[in-house]
Design a protein around this motif. Structure first.
Motif, short mmCIF file in Angstrom:
data_model
loop_
_atom_site.label_atom_id
_atom_site.label_comp_id
_atom_site.label_asym_id
_atom_site.label_seq_id
_atom_site.Cartn_x
_atom_site.Cartn_y
_atom_site.Cartn_z
N LEU A 60 0.82 -1.21 0.00
CA LEU A 60 0.00 0.00 0.00
C LEU A 60 0.86 1.26 0.00
N ILE A 61 1.89 1.27 0.83
CA ILE A 61 2.76 2.45 0.89
C ILE A 61 3.40 2.72 -0.46
N ARG A 62 3.84 1.64 -1.12
CA ARG A 62 4.44 1.79 -2.46
C ARG A 62 3.40 2.34 -3.45
N LYS A 63 2.17 1.87 -3.35
CA LYS A 63 1.12 2.33 -4.26
C LYS A 63 0.82 3.81 -4.05
N VAL A 64 0.80 4.23 -2.79
CA VAL A 64 0.55 5.65 -2.49
C VAL A 64 1.67 6.52 -3.06
N LYS A 65 2.92 6.08 -2.86
CA LYS A 65 4.06 6.84 -3.36
C LYS A 65 4.07 6.89 -4.89
N THR A 66 3.75 5.75 -5.51
CA THR A 66 3.71 5.71 -6.98
C THR A 66 2.62 6.61 -7.53
N ALA A 67 1.45 6.57 -6.91
CA ALA A 67 0.34 7.41 -7.36
C ALA A 67 0.68 8.89 -7.21
N THR B 208 -4.73 7.29 -0.98
CA THR B 208 -4.63 8.03 0.27
C THR B 208 -5.81 7.73 1.18
N LEU B 209 -7.00 7.59 0.58
CA LEU B 209 -8.20 7.26 1.35
C LEU B 209 -8.06 5.90 2.01
N TYR B 210 -7.48 4.94 1.29
CA TYR B 210 -7.26 3.61 1.87
C TYR B 210 -6.29 3.69 3.05
N ALA B 211 -5.23 4.49 2.89
CA ALA B 211 -4.27 4.66 3.98
C ALA B 211 -4.95 5.26 5.20
N ALA B 212 -5.83 6.24 4.98
CA ALA B 212 -6.58 6.86 6.08
C ALA B 212 -7.50 5.84 6.74
N PHE B 213 -8.06 4.95 5.94
CA PHE B 213 -8.94 3.90 6.47
C PHE B 213 -8.17 2.99 7.42
N TYR B 214 -6.96 2.59 7.03
CA TYR B 214 -6.16 1.74 7.90
C TYR B 214 -5.80 2.47 9.20
N LEU B 215 -5.55 3.77 9.10
CA LEU B 215 -5.26 4.55 10.30
C LEU B 215 -6.47 4.57 11.23
N LEU B 216 -7.66 4.70 10.64
CA LEU B 216 -8.90 4.65 11.44
C LEU B 216 -9.04 3.30 12.14
N LEU B 217 -8.72 2.23 11.42
CA LEU B 217 -8.81 0.90 12.02
C LEU B 217 -7.86 0.77 13.21
N ILE B 218 -6.67 1.34 13.09
CA ILE B 218 -5.71 1.30 14.19
C ILE B 218 -6.26 2.03 15.40
N VAL C 86 -11.92 8.59 25.38
CA VAL C 86 -11.60 7.44 24.53
C VAL C 86 -12.86 6.91 23.86
N LYS C 87 -13.95 6.85 24.63
CA LYS C 87 -15.22 6.37 24.08
C LYS C 87 -15.73 7.30 22.98
N GLU C 88 -15.55 8.61 23.18
CA GLU C 88 -15.97 9.58 22.16
C GLU C 88 -15.16 9.40 20.87
N VAL C 89 -13.86 9.21 21.01
CA VAL C 89 -13.00 8.99 19.84
C VAL C 89 -13.40 7.70 19.13
N HIS C 90 -13.66 6.66 19.91
CA HIS C 90 -14.05 5.36 19.35
C HIS C 90 -15.35 5.50 18.55
N GLY C 91 -16.31 6.20 19.12
CA GLY C 91 -17.59 6.38 18.44
C GLY C 91 -17.47 7.24 17.19
N PHE C 92 -16.64 8.29 17.28
CA PHE C 92 -16.45 9.18 16.13
C PHE C 92 -15.79 8.43 14.97
N CYS C 93 -14.79 7.60 15.29
CA CYS C 93 -14.12 6.81 14.26
C CYS C 93 -15.09 5.83 13.60
N MET C 94 -16.05 5.34 14.40
CA MET C 94 -17.03 4.42 13.84
C MET C 94 -17.83 5.10 12.73
#
Length: 219
Positions: free
Chosen positions: A113-120, A142-152, A177-185
């Motif tokens: 994924l990182i390689r794909k983002v850099k190439t794009a 970039t949206l996919y990378a942000a999605f993985y960050l959200l999952l983390i 923490v609960k607010e952040v968890h809910g917002f990420c959802m």
């Protein structure tokens, strides 16, 4: 004159999506769907207020004597059972996330994924032709990378809430923490909607077979 024999040792064509990545994609889809489903169920079917009234009414019809507080406790227990399932989905999501990070390390270079983002990004900056397509490709990656960050973030905050008793020293930040968890959802729900819409549009325009590629790997 000898007839040329066909080359039976043709080089394998690398798949666009490796088998482990495809398996991860569909398993992740099932886990996220299940996790969101438990949230929706607790917000509707097992809502404390609605169920406490229903429980009290039905028990009183059968001749039982029950207070409002007892009815609320019973309704809350139903919600807790659903949250228990939600927690297991959270564990599964964490395991899948760790597996995805490991998979990223072992993926072929052009499938990382990182390689794909850099190439794009490089193509968007250097290739003047098809600039709009390059911009779109970079935005998608970039949206996919942000999605993985959200999952983390979801995994970390979810584990904190699941093990809050063991993390009693940090109980003061539980609400945050609960607010952040809910917002990420909500952000993940938005991503899922955008992702599905994007796939449908791609299938109808210039990227036909994108769903099939995620099933059979593509070329």
């Amino acid at each position: 004159m000898d007839t040329p024999q066909p080359n039976t040792l043709m080089p394998r064509v690398a798949k666009t999506y490796s088998a482990p990545l495809r398996a991860w994609h569909w398993l992740n889809m099932l886990v996220i769907t299940g996790s969101l489903a438990t949230v929706i169920i607790n917000a509707t079917i097992t809502d404390d207020r609605a169920n406490s009234t229903l429980i009290k009414t039905e028990l009183q019809r059968s001749g039982a004597i029950i207070t409002d507080d007892q009815a609320r406790q019973a309704a809350h227990a139903l919600g807790d059972s659903v949250w228990g399932i939600h927690i297991y989905f959270g564990y599964a999501l964490t395991i899948l996330l760790i597996a995805r990070l490991v998979l990223e390390w072992f993926q072929l270079a052009d499938q990382k994924l990182i390689r794909k983002v850099k190439t794009a990004y490089h193509q968007y900056k250097t290739v003047k032709e098809q600039r709009q397509r390059s911009r779109h490709e970079f935005a998608v990656k970039t949206l996919y990378a942000a999605f993985y960050l959200l999952l983390i973030i979801m995994a970390i905050t979810g584990l904190f809430l699941a093990f809050e008793d063991a993390l009693a020293a940090y109980r003061s930040i539980r609400h945050s923490v609960k607010e952040v968890h809910g917002f990420c959802m909500y952000l993940i729900i938005a991503f899922v909607i955008v992702h599905i819409a994007g796939v449908v549009i791609a299938e109808k325009t210039d990227s036909k077979g994108i769903v099939s590629d995620m099933i059979n790997g593509g070329n």
